[in-house]
Scaffold this motif. Structure first.
Motif, PDB file in Angstrom:
ATOM      1  N   ASP A 268     -28.687  14.246   3.495  1.00  0.00           N
ATOM      2  CA  ASP A 268     -28.951  13.027   2.741  1.00  0.00           C
ATOM      3  C   ASP A 268     -28.134  11.868   3.310  1.00  0.00           C
ATOM      4  O   ASP A 268     -27.041  12.066   3.862  1.00  0.00           O
ATOM      5  CB  ASP A 268     -28.572  13.209   1.269  1.00  0.00           C
ATOM      6  CG  ASP A 268     -29.450  14.229   0.567  1.00  0.00           C
ATOM      7  OD1 ASP A 268     -30.511  14.562   1.105  1.00  0.00           O
ATOM      8  OD2 ASP A 268     -29.056  14.694  -0.520  1.00  0.00           O
ATOM      9  N   THR A 272     -30.913   7.818   0.444  1.00  0.00           N
ATOM     10  CA  THR A 272     -31.719   8.880  -0.155  1.00  0.00           C
ATOM     11  C   THR A 272     -31.916   8.643  -1.648  1.00  0.00           C
ATOM     12  O   THR A 272     -30.957   8.453  -2.392  1.00  0.00           O
ATOM     13  CB  THR A 272     -31.055  10.255   0.074  1.00  0.00           C
ATOM     14  OG1 THR A 272     -30.987  10.508   1.475  1.00  0.00           O
ATOM     15  CG2 THR A 272     -31.847  11.357  -0.603  1.00  0.00           C
ATOM     16  N   SER A 273     -33.182   8.665  -2.044  1.00  0.00           N
ATOM     17  CA  SER A 273     -33.517   8.407  -3.440  1.00  0.00           C
ATOM     18  C   SER A 273     -34.297   9.545  -4.074  1.00  0.00           C
ATOM     19  O   SER A 273     -34.770   9.441  -5.188  1.00  0.00           O
ATOM     20  CB  SER A 273     -34.350   7.115  -3.542  1.00  0.00           C
ATOM     21  OG  SER A 273     -35.489   7.200  -2.707  1.00  0.00           O
ATOM     22  N   LYS A 277     -36.326  12.332   1.026  1.00  0.00           N
ATOM     23  CA  LYS A 277     -36.388  10.897   1.301  1.00  0.00           C
ATOM     24  C   LYS A 277     -35.189  10.430   2.125  1.00  0.00           C
ATOM     25  O   LYS A 277     -34.049  10.783   1.825  1.00  0.00           O
ATOM     26  CB  LYS A 277     -36.425  10.108  -0.017  1.00  0.00           C
ATOM     27  CG  LYS A 277     -37.636  10.381  -0.889  1.00  0.00           C
ATOM     28  CD  LYS A 277     -38.911   9.844  -0.253  1.00  0.00           C
ATOM     29  CE  LYS A 277     -40.106   9.996  -1.187  1.00  0.00           C
ATOM     30  NZ  LYS A 277     -41.347   9.483  -0.581  1.00  0.00           N
ATOM     31  N   PHE A 278     -35.457   9.632   3.142  1.00  0.00           N
ATOM     32  CA  PHE A 278     -34.401   9.030   3.963  1.00  0.00           C
ATOM     33  C   PHE A 278     -33.380  10.067   4.429  1.00  0.00           C
ATOM     34  O   PHE A 278     -32.181   9.873   4.314  1.00  0.00           O
ATOM     35  CB  PHE A 278     -33.711   7.909   3.192  1.00  0.00           C
ATOM     36  CG  PHE A 278     -34.553   6.680   3.010  1.00  0.00           C
ATOM     37  CD1 PHE A 278     -34.632   5.714   4.003  1.00  0.00           C
ATOM     38  CD2 PHE A 278     -35.286   6.493   1.847  1.00  0.00           C
ATOM     39  CE1 PHE A 278     -35.419   4.573   3.842  1.00  0.00           C
ATOM     40  CE2 PHE A 278     -36.087   5.362   1.674  1.00  0.00           C
ATOM     41  CZ  PHE A 278     -36.150   4.407   2.664  1.00  0.00           C
ATOM     42  N   GLU A 279     -33.871  11.176   4.952  1.00  0.00           N
ATOM     43  CA  GLU A 279     -32.997  12.234   5.453  1.00  0.00           C
ATOM     44  C   GLU A 279     -32.904  12.170   6.977  1.00  0.00           C
ATOM     45  O   GLU A 279     -33.785  11.642   7.650  1.00  0.00           O
ATOM     46  CB  GLU A 279     -33.522  13.605   5.042  1.00  0.00           C
ATOM     47  CG  GLU A 279     -33.398  13.907   3.563  1.00  0.00           C
ATOM     48  CD  GLU A 279     -33.895  15.298   3.223  1.00  0.00           C
ATOM     49  OE1 GLU A 279     -33.472  15.835   2.195  1.00  0.00           O
ATOM     50  OE2 GLU A 279     -34.728  15.848   3.997  1.00  0.00           O
ATOM     51  N   GLU A 323     -39.723   6.394   6.245  1.00  0.00           N
ATOM     52  CA  GLU A 323     -40.150   5.809   4.981  1.00  0.00           C
ATOM     53  C   GLU A 323     -40.435   4.309   5.120  1.00  0.00           C
ATOM     54  O   GLU A 323     -41.207   3.740   4.344  1.00  0.00           O
ATOM     55  CB  GLU A 323     -39.080   6.018   3.903  1.00  0.00           C
ATOM     56  CG  GLU A 323     -38.972   7.435   3.368  1.00  0.00           C
ATOM     57  CD  GLU A 323     -38.184   8.368   4.282  1.00  0.00           C
ATOM     58  OE1 GLU A 323     -38.062   9.560   3.962  1.00  0.00           O
ATOM     59  OE2 GLU A 323     -37.668   7.899   5.328  1.00  0.00           O
ATOM     60  N   PRO A 350     -41.348   2.546   1.132  1.00  0.00           N
ATOM     61  CA  PRO A 350     -41.292   3.999   0.978  1.00  0.00           C
ATOM     62  C   PRO A 350     -42.361   4.517   0.052  1.00  0.00           C
ATOM     63  O   PRO A 350     -42.897   5.600   0.238  1.00  0.00           O
ATOM     64  CB  PRO A 350     -39.880   4.233   0.402  1.00  0.00           C
ATOM     65  CG  PRO A 350     -39.099   3.040   0.830  1.00  0.00           C
ATOM     66  CD  PRO A 350     -40.083   1.905   0.841  1.00  0.00           C
ATOM     67  N   LYS A 353     -45.739   5.226   1.726  1.00  0.00           N
ATOM     68  CA  LYS A 353     -45.797   6.200   2.814  1.00  0.00           C
ATOM     69  C   LYS A 353     -45.985   7.600   2.245  1.00  0.00           C
ATOM     70  O   LYS A 353     -45.034   8.269   1.896  1.00  0.00           O
ATOM     71  CB  LYS A 353     -44.515   6.129   3.651  1.00  0.00           C
ATOM     72  CG  LYS A 353     -44.398   4.838   4.454  1.00  0.00           C
ATOM     73  CD  LYS A 353     -45.522   4.727   5.442  1.00  0.00           C
ATOM     74  CE  LYS A 353     -45.483   3.388   6.143  1.00  0.00           C
ATOM     75  NZ  LYS A 353     -46.612   3.224   7.054  1.00  0.00           N
TER      76      LYS A 353
END
Length: 417
Positions: A268, A272-273, A277-279, A323, A350, A353
């Motif tokens: 993370d 990261t949410s 996500k956003f990894e 994202e 994000p 996507k």
């Protein structure tokens, strides 16, 4: 039959490469070193030790380690223990049979870039009376530490020996994390002025400063990285997307390079949410570490600050999260010529996507393809990276570089036999 023999040899070599020692597991069987072992974990030095081959750990008993660590910050303790990690193999017999009776050896502290001159080296000398002494390579150092006994030996891989006292030089045990680290000054000095100015402009600097005390790792792109082909014009990003991009360059915990080398699962970031996500994913080849975003990849090029709980690492490329920028159709790490990475491109957010799993499924590489080979260069593009990713309807299944390499090598061997 030469080719099958070659591939079988490669297969056996890869198996031996996958196997490694675990210093915390070794020391867990010896109650005399529980405090030393605990600090190896707290400072993340255990990860660095486990990622290396051929070394000697000079361990301290609980009372001696207690005196060393008393009222000292983790950053100072890490330096002291780094100086006790020798990048060579010494067991009892070798210590008593040194060439010319003495040896100057490199330690892990020398590799950090913090050691001035030869302060990252130690002097090992066979003293009179059968004793073996250890001292810093700093001028005027005395042999205040001596060899006590051998604890564990895995010949020519790792040796764990007990010594009577820590090895120090003037200034090693002083200082600390300091009341405050000026992030912008440190980043500017490291050649990351564009990244630094974006942190200030976006307000993300305050987020980083608030996280520093609890643990923070920053991946800072160089100024040249922002000028590379395919990198988006950050001035055209919305405020929200710029914040997400910058937070994607940081982890909410202390993760030095040695720990990254042992990381096998997605990690993370501050951006990261939610799950997946956003990894970032990580691959390693020797001492080289590469970060993968799903759009591009970047080599970790250097360490700017490693002072527990803060770590600042430089990276060669700007890390572009999928994202925000989707999956690059080009084989290279850049977005490709003619592809607009700006927020004016369709679906930059994000939330928009959500491509189907089929859109991500790569074609299976043909037999003999070098893809997935652990010998790949860290600078290779995502399609040629050392890690293969297979995307299913429920998410990403990450296949490790080592296992992929073993499977391919074994298949080659069987096919040719």
């Amino acid at each position: 039959m030469a080719q099958p023999t070659l591939f079988i040899t490669l297969f056996i070599t890869l198996i031996s490469t996958v196997h490694s020692h675990n210093i915390t597991e070794i020391l867990s069987k010896f109650p005399d070193y529980t405090l030393y072992n605990s600090f190896l974990t707290q400072t993340k030095l255990a990860d660095e030790i486990n990622s290396r081959e051929t070394l000697t750990c000079l361990v301290l008993t609980n009372p001696t380690m207690s005196s060393l660590s008393d009222h000292r910050p983790l950053s100072v303790i890490k330096k002291a223990l780094s100086l006790l990690t020798v990048l060579d193999y010494f067991d009892g017999p070798k210590l008593h049979d040194l060439s010319n009776g003495t040896a100057l050896s490199t330690t892990l502290y020398q590799t950090t870039g913090e050691a001035q001159g030869n302060l990252g080296f130690i002097n090992i000398t066979d003293l009179k009376g059968g004793q073996v002494g250890f001292a810093s390579a700093a001028p005027g150092s005395t042999f205040d530490s001596t060899f006590t006994k051998s604890v564990k030996e895995i010949p020519y891989n790792i040796s764990v020996i007990e010594i009577s006292a820590p090895i120090v030089f003037p200034g090693l045990l002083t200082g600390g994390d300091g009341p405050f680290v000026n992030l912008t000054a440190v980043l500017d000095k490291a050649g990351c002025k564009v990244f630094s100015s974006l942190l200030v402009k976006s307000g993300v600097l305050r987020t980083f400063q608030a996280a520093m005390d609890k643990g923070l790792t920053i991946f800072a792109p160089s100024d040249m990285a922002f000028k590379a082909k395919g990198v988006p014009d950050v001035d055209r990003l919305s405020s929200a997307d710029l914040v997400a991009l910058l937070q994607f360059h940081a982890l909410p915990r202390y993760v030095p390079k040695g720990t990254l080398k042992t990381t096998t699962k997605p990690i993370d970031t501050l951006a990261t949410s939610g799950a997946g996500k956003f990894e970032l994913t990580v691959s390693a080849a020797g001492d080289e570490v590469t970060l993968h975003t799903g759009v591009d990849s970047s080599r970790v090029s250097g360490t700017v600050v490693d002072a527990t709980p803060l770590c600042i690492l430089t990276v060669d490329n700007v890390l572009l999260p999928r994202e925000l920028f989707g999956i690059s159709p080009s084989p290279g790490p850049a977005l490709g010529p003619g592809v607009s990475p700006s927020p004016s491109s369709p679906s930059p957010s994000p939330a928009a996507k959500a491509p189907s799993p089929e859109a991500f499924s790569p074609p299976a590489p043909p037999m003999g393809s070098p893809e997935g080979s652990p010998e790949g260069s860290p600078s290779e593009s995502p399609s040629e990276s050392a890690d293969d990713e297979t995307i299913s309807g429920t998410g990403v299944v990450r296949v490790s570089m080592a296992v992929g390499g073993l499977a391919i090598a074994f298949s080659w061997a069987l096919a040719l036999l």
